[in-house]
Scaffold this motif. Sequence first.
Motif, PDB file in Angstrom:
ATOM      1  N   GLN A  23       0.895  -1.196   0.124  1.00 28.07           N
ATOM      2  CA  GLN A  23      -0.022  -0.038  -0.037  1.00 28.07           C
ATOM      3  C   GLN A  23       0.854   1.147   0.111  1.00 28.07           C
ATOM      4  N   VAL A  24       2.027   1.321   0.582  1.00 30.29           N
ATOM      5  CA  VAL A  24       2.820   2.426   0.634  1.00 30.29           C
ATOM      6  C   VAL A  24       3.803   2.437  -0.704  1.00 30.29           C
ATOM      7  N   GLN A  28       4.386   4.979  -5.440  1.00 27.01           N
ATOM      8  CA  GLN A  28       5.694   5.059  -6.540  1.00 27.01           C
ATOM      9  C   GLN A  28       5.241   4.586  -7.824  1.00 27.01           C
ATOM     10  N   PHE A  29       4.208   3.911  -8.089  1.00 27.40           N
ATOM     11  CA  PHE A  29       3.495   3.485  -9.283  1.00 27.40           C
ATOM     12  C   PHE A  29       2.452   4.749  -9.840  1.00 27.40           C
ATOM     13  N   ALA A 107      -2.151   6.537  -5.665  1.00 33.71           N
ATOM     14  CA  ALA A 107      -1.585   7.123  -4.794  1.00 33.71           C
ATOM     15  C   ALA A 107      -1.818   5.938  -3.226  1.00 33.71           C
ATOM     16  N   ALA A 108      -0.878   5.969  -2.301  1.00 30.59           N
ATOM     17  CA  ALA A 108      -1.250   5.620  -1.178  1.00 30.59           C
ATOM     18  C   ALA A 108      -2.417   5.921  -0.335  1.00 30.59           C
ATOM     19  N   SER A 109      -3.000   7.101  -0.770  1.00 29.65           N
ATOM     20  CA  SER A 109      -4.091   7.450  -0.157  1.00 29.65           C
ATOM     21  C   SER A 109      -5.346   6.717  -0.750  1.00 29.65           C
ATOM     22  N   GLY A 110      -5.142   6.104  -1.817  1.00 26.84           N
ATOM     23  CA  GLY A 110      -6.118   5.547  -2.553  1.00 26.84           C
ATOM     24  C   GLY A 110      -6.732   6.509  -3.824  1.00 26.84           C
TER      25      GLY A 110
END
Length: 139
Positions: A23-24, A28-29, A107-110
């Motif tokens: 998830q973190v 980066q993708f 993003a990691a935030s969804g």
Amino acid sequence: MWNYEKRLQYPVKITQPNAKLAQVIITQFGGPDGELSASMRYLSQRYTMPFNVAGLLTDIGTEELAHMEIISAIVYQLTKDLSMDEIESYGFDKYYVDHTLALWPQAASGIPFNSCFFQSKGDPITDLTEDMAADAADA
């Protein structure tokens, strides 16, 4: 035109799944400072760049696309053998509902990737400053 070898320049060999880490790293993708944003940033800005810098930005943008393959391999390997219990207990269930274990740029935030993550103003100083700020946030 292309000679594709089925191996990464820097091989990724993750042996244990880890939904929390995935998830973190997924930011980066498809996050605002991730590889997809970086590649689009450089490839969009190249057209208005003076002094024959366009070729350099094309090279950098293409390299950023290559980084996506490494990030994708990392996320894939971190999620490949997750059990449903692991998916639920590490909060990966919301992602799983929409995408199962397929890769989706977010993003990691969804927040899914979108072109609002990068800027292209046509002014070399503005664009290069944004490039440096995004790369600095990435480090």
